[in-house]
Design an enzyme around this catalytic site. Structure first.
Site, mmCIF file in Angstrom:
data_model
loop_
_atom_site.group_PDB
_atom_site.id
_atom_site.type_symbol
_atom_site.label_atom_id
_atom_site.label_comp_id
_atom_site.label_asym_id
_atom_site.label_seq_id
_atom_site.Cartn_x
_atom_site.Cartn_y
_atom_site.Cartn_z
ATOM 1 N N GLY A 78 0.804 -1.217 0.000
ATOM 2 C CA GLY A 78 0.000 0.000 0.000
ATOM 3 C C GLY A 78 0.838 1.268 0.000
ATOM 4 N N HIS A 125 -1.854 -7.839 2.337
ATOM 5 C CA HIS A 125 -1.881 -8.358 3.714
ATOM 6 C C HIS A 125 -3.094 -7.894 4.519
ATOM 7 C CE1 HIS A 125 -0.232 -4.956 6.279
ATOM 8 N NE2 HIS A 125 0.075 -4.500 5.082
ATOM 9 N N THR A 158 12.491 -7.337 -10.211
ATOM 10 C CA THR A 158 12.035 -8.710 -10.444
ATOM 11 C C THR A 158 10.766 -8.953 -9.642
ATOM 12 O OG1 THR A 158 14.298 -9.398 -10.800
ATOM 13 C CG2 THR A 158 12.716 -11.145 -10.286
ATOM 14 N N CYS A 168 1.323 6.126 19.015
ATOM 15 C CA CYS A 168 2.053 6.909 18.034
ATOM 16 C C CYS A 168 3.359 6.212 17.764
ATOM 17 C CB CYS A 168 2.269 8.318 18.533
ATOM 18 S SG CYS A 168 2.787 9.361 17.194
HETATM 19 C C1 LIG Z 1 -5.230 3.113 4.713
HETATM 20 C C2 LIG Z 1 -3.848 2.527 4.565
HETATM 21 N N1 LIG Z 1 -3.061 2.949 3.570
HETATM 22 C C3 LIG Z 1 -1.829 2.451 3.383
HETATM 23 C C4 LIG Z 1 -1.316 1.500 4.224
HETATM 24 C C5 LIG Z 1 0.063 0.975 3.999
HETATM 25 O O1 LIG Z 1 0.005 -0.316 3.442
HETATM 26 P P1 LIG Z 1 1.271 -1.282 3.498
HETATM 27 O O2 LIG Z 1 1.405 -1.745 4.894
HETATM 28 O O3 LIG Z 1 0.939 -2.409 2.553
HETATM 29 O O4 LIG Z 1 2.430 -0.502 3.004
HETATM 30 C C6 LIG Z 1 -2.095 1.032 5.301
HETATM 31 C C7 LIG Z 1 -1.561 0.058 6.259
HETATM 32 O O5 LIG Z 1 -1.943 0.005 7.405
HETATM 33 C C8 LIG Z 1 -3.408 1.563 5.467
HETATM 34 O O6 LIG Z 1 -4.193 1.168 6.467
#
Ligand SMILES: Cc1ncc(COP(=O)(O)O)c(C=O)c1O
Length: 425
Positions: free
Chosen positions: A98, A228, A264, A352
């Site tokens: 993400g 995940h 890759t 935090c």
């Molecule tokens: C709303 C949101 N965006 C982005 C991410 C980041 O995703 P990743 O852990 O796959 O980098 C998260 C992860 O908690 C998320 O909740």
């Protein structure tokens, strides 16, 4: 013969010790209620991934047959992802998760469209993968508007409309919030972006697998997702880029992913992502209904038995598994430690990661005073949770809150000690 761990049994780590649970020496079964943080990989997903570590390990860029098998597998996964969100396979690009997808969408679009303008609109409650990217871009000469949200976490489409200028080149608003679970009016926001011919990105990391999504019907130009969060592997995600969107590359190097994302391919991860998204979206409504029933039972139990507790986020427009509640006179961190001691895994909005004592930006954006924001608890339910889990939390949590309040000088000074049942309004 390979033996796979049974995913439901992964949740069971029996330990025998003194407990707040009914009875004193009870078996402590771990109750995982942090599915917004991550989810366990489903056995079917792991099974699908396994041959790509061992048998078909070939580099997809090579020409021999085991490499062709990996190439084929990547294209099957691409089609699975596309189908799940109403896109076509050529619009799906695999990433490392993400965070990378968000970075790519935002930096890629604004750098490629810099000649048209330098203004970005996002919301105050985005994940740090979006917010910190925007902060970085501010240093690079871009200007960013952070739209406020109301007390339930909703962005007002009228605010978006008003914030648009002739310099706006990107709007990035999350699909659903990771802390409070509020689901944004994405189709409406997308329609506004489309009307003004501005690219619209949504971070759907928390939404995929929990809400049906159709990128075309919802006017979404770019969408980030991460395996995940829906029972796939960590370190693998995707970015949907509508055909025709002008975007620069983020990762430069080899010609993988149609020359748009070098490196890759994480074949096993990609296969896991494809399998997981297909499973997660197969019976999305039935699955959500079951989880929402458990979530609502948990919420009602908490509000009924713990005084001075309140729900954060929107009462209806929220992710089915998300529950976020605040307890006055409590430190979220201490609550988590006590719950962990009882085998219950949750998280707190006041946690935090940077080590600062500030409550989360989301809690502050919805207008919670610091002291209440600090006492928030996020419990996110998933596939393996049962009524029994909910009842166990409802047995333990009121005792944890009572213990912590008992230790709180603020609580004793507040004059609110007498109340034992029923939520404060
Ligand atoms: C709303 C949101 N965006 C982005 C991410 C980041 O995703 P990743 O852990 O796959 O980098 C998260 C992860 O908690 C998320 O909740």
């Amino acid at each position: 013969m390979n033996t796979l761990p049974d995913y439901k049994n992964i949740m069971v780590h029996p330990t025998y010790s003194k407990s707040l649970r009914k009875g004193t020496m009870t078996e402590k079964r771990t109750i995982y209620l942090d599915h917004a943080a991550t989810t366990p990989v489903k056995p079917a997903v792991l099974e699908a991934m396994r041959p790509y570590y061992t048998e078909y390990f070939g580099n997809p860029s090579s020409i021999y047959s085991i490499a062709r098998e990996s190439r084929k597998a990547i294209e099957i996964a691409r089609a699975q992802v596309a189908k799940a969100i109403g896109a076509v396979p050529d619009e799906i690009y695999f990433t490392s998760g993400g965070s990378e997808s968000d970075n790519w969408a935002i930096k890629g679009v604004v750098f490629a469209n810099r000649k048209k303008g330098n203004h970005i609109i996002t919301s105050a409650i985005e994940h740090h993968a979006v917010l910190h990217t925007c902060r970085y871009l501010e240093k690079e000469g871009f200007s960013v508007t952070y739209l406020p949200v109301d007390s339930s976490g909703l962005v007002d489409p009228e605010d978006l409309e008003k914030a648009i200028t002739d310099k706006t080149i990107l709007i990035s608003i999350m699909y659903a919030n990771n802390e409070i679970g509020t689901i944004e009016p994405v189709a409406e926001l997308g329609a506004i972006a489309k009307k003004h011919k501005i690219y619209f990105h949504t971070d759907a990391v928390q939404a995929i697998g929990n809400i049906p999504i159709d990128v075309k019907a919802q006017n979404i130009d770019l969408l980030s997702l991460s395996a995940h969060k829906f029972y796939g592997p960590k370190g693998c995600g995707a970015l949907y880029i509508r055909k025709g969107v002008k975007i620069d590359n983020l990762i430069h190097g080899g010609g993988q992913e149609s020359r748009r994302r070098a490196g890759t391919e994480n074949i096993a991860g990609i296969v896991g992502l494809g399998t997981a998204i297909e499973l997660a979206t197969a019976d999305i409504r039935g699955h959500n209904a079951r989880i929402a029933v458990l979530r609502d039972r948990l919420l009602k139990g908490i509000l009924d038995t713990i005084p001075y507790s309140r729900l954060n986020g929107h009462p209806e427009r929220r992710l089915p598994g998300n529950l976020n509640v605040s307890f006055e006179f409590i430190e979220g961190e201490s609550m988590l430690l006590w719950l962990d001691d009882e085998g219950i895994c949750g998280s707190t909005g006041s946690a935090c990661t940077s080590g600062s004592l500030e409550p989360s930006h989301v809690m502050l954006a919805i207008g919670l005073p610091h002291e209440i924001a600090h006492g928030s608890l996020r419990l996110t339910l998933g596939d393996a949770n049962t009524e029994q889990d909910v009842d166990l939390v409802l047995d333990v949590l009121p005792k944890v809150v009572a213990k912590l309040r008992d230790m709180s000088p603020l609580y004793h000074k507040s004059g609110k000690e007498g109340k034992t049942r029923g939520a404060a309004k």
